[in-house]
Design a protein around this motif. Structure first.
Motif, short mmCIF file in Angstrom:
data_model
loop_
_atom_site.label_atom_id
_atom_site.label_comp_id
_atom_site.label_asym_id
_atom_site.label_seq_id
_atom_site.Cartn_x
_atom_site.Cartn_y
_atom_site.Cartn_z
N LEU A 25 -4.29 -2.12 5.84
CA LEU A 25 -3.94 -1.83 4.46
C LEU A 25 -4.65 -0.56 4.00
O LEU A 25 -5.64 -0.14 4.57
CB LEU A 25 -4.33 -3.01 3.56
N ILE A 44 6.47 -1.39 -1.48
CA ILE A 44 6.96 -1.43 -0.10
C ILE A 44 8.37 -0.86 -0.09
O ILE A 44 9.22 -1.31 -0.84
CB ILE A 44 6.96 -2.87 0.43
N TRP A 92 0.33 3.71 -3.96
CA TRP A 92 0.59 3.75 -2.53
C TRP A 92 1.97 3.20 -2.24
O TRP A 92 2.39 2.22 -2.85
CB TRP A 92 -0.44 2.91 -1.76
N ARG A 94 4.37 1.95 1.12
CA ARG A 94 4.36 1.67 2.55
C ARG A 94 5.73 1.95 3.14
O ARG A 94 6.76 1.57 2.57
CB ARG A 94 3.97 0.21 2.81
N SER A 95 5.76 2.57 4.29
CA SER A 95 7.02 2.92 4.94
C SER A 95 7.72 1.68 5.45
O SER A 95 7.13 0.62 5.63
CB SER A 95 6.76 3.89 6.11
N ARG A 98 6.32 -0.03 8.43
CA ARG A 98 4.96 -0.52 8.22
C ARG A 98 3.92 0.25 9.01
O ARG A 98 2.78 -0.21 9.18
CB ARG A 98 4.85 -2.02 8.57
N TRP A 101 0.90 4.30 5.28
CA TRP A 101 0.95 4.29 3.82
C TRP A 101 0.98 5.73 3.33
O TRP A 101 0.32 6.60 3.90
CB TRP A 101 -0.29 3.61 3.25
#
Length: 207
Positions: A25, A44, A92, A94-95, A98, A101
């Motif tokens: 993370l 996300i 942030w 997240r792609s 995963r 970030w």
């Protein structure tokens, strides 16, 4: 219950413990002056069904812009747009795979004041056209004082209870990057006020 659900529905193929998964993370980089993700929201991308079950984020103490619900609410904003991420306070993203970030650009504070309001029937589009730093989108006309905005400091942030200290030179609008629900109640110096839906889906209150 959360750990039980993770064991069979999301991560049956992983042997890593929750503590080991936390290492992937985002983290606070004090040396570079990075914003701590633990005090900011994460998003996300894309928000498909698998990604929405990211309970490990909640277990690690992170705040998700999309929250967590068994029955997803209808959303008025497109969180692929930078303006929507900014008003939600997302720091942030997240792609989809995963693997990494990405820091979101210039997130706005969770609690802030604005002195201007614009009526909007299409907040997803209008957020891209209004100065979101100084104005808010509302559903009904709202008379505000204009001029410089006051200050707002979030002094208590717990589930179901927010406390904000404000210094306000006139009639302004407090914006809180918390999802609007009709059950929210606001009190200003002990007097009850109506909560407003602002910027397409967040909580607001006239101060």
């Amino acid at each position: 219950l959360g750990f039980y659900g993770l064991s069979y529905s999301v991560y049956p193929h992983l042997a890593a413990s929750p503590e080991q998964r936390t290492l992937s993370l985002p983290h606070d980089d004090a040396a570079s002056g990075a914003m701590s993700p633990r005090s900011s929201r994460v998003w996300i991308d894309p928000p498909d069904a698998v990604m929405r079950t990211g309970n490990e984020l909640l277990l690690a103490g992170f705040a998700r812009a999309d929250g967590y619900a068994g029955l997803e609410p209808r959303r008025r904003l497109d969180y692929r747009a930078q303006a929507a991420l900014r008003v939600a306070g997302v720091a942030w993203v997240r792609s989809a795979d995963r693997r990494f970030w990405q820091r979101a650009a210039d997130p706005l504070p969770k609690a802030r004041l604005v002195a201007s309001a614009v009526v909007s029937g299409d907040p997803a589009a209008d957020l891209e056209r209004v100065p979101i730093e100084t104005a808010a989108l509302v559903e009904e006309p709202l008379a505000l004082s204009g001029g410089p905005a006051g200050t707002a400091e979030l002094v208590d942030d717990r589930p179901g209870r927010l406390r904000v200290a404000v210094k306000c030179p006139g009639r302004q609008l407090l914006l809180v990057a918390e999802s609007f629900q009709p059950g929210w109640r606001a009190r200003v110096d002990g007097a009850e006020r109506s909560g407003l839906r602002v910027n397409g889906g967040f909580l607001g209150c006239v101060i």
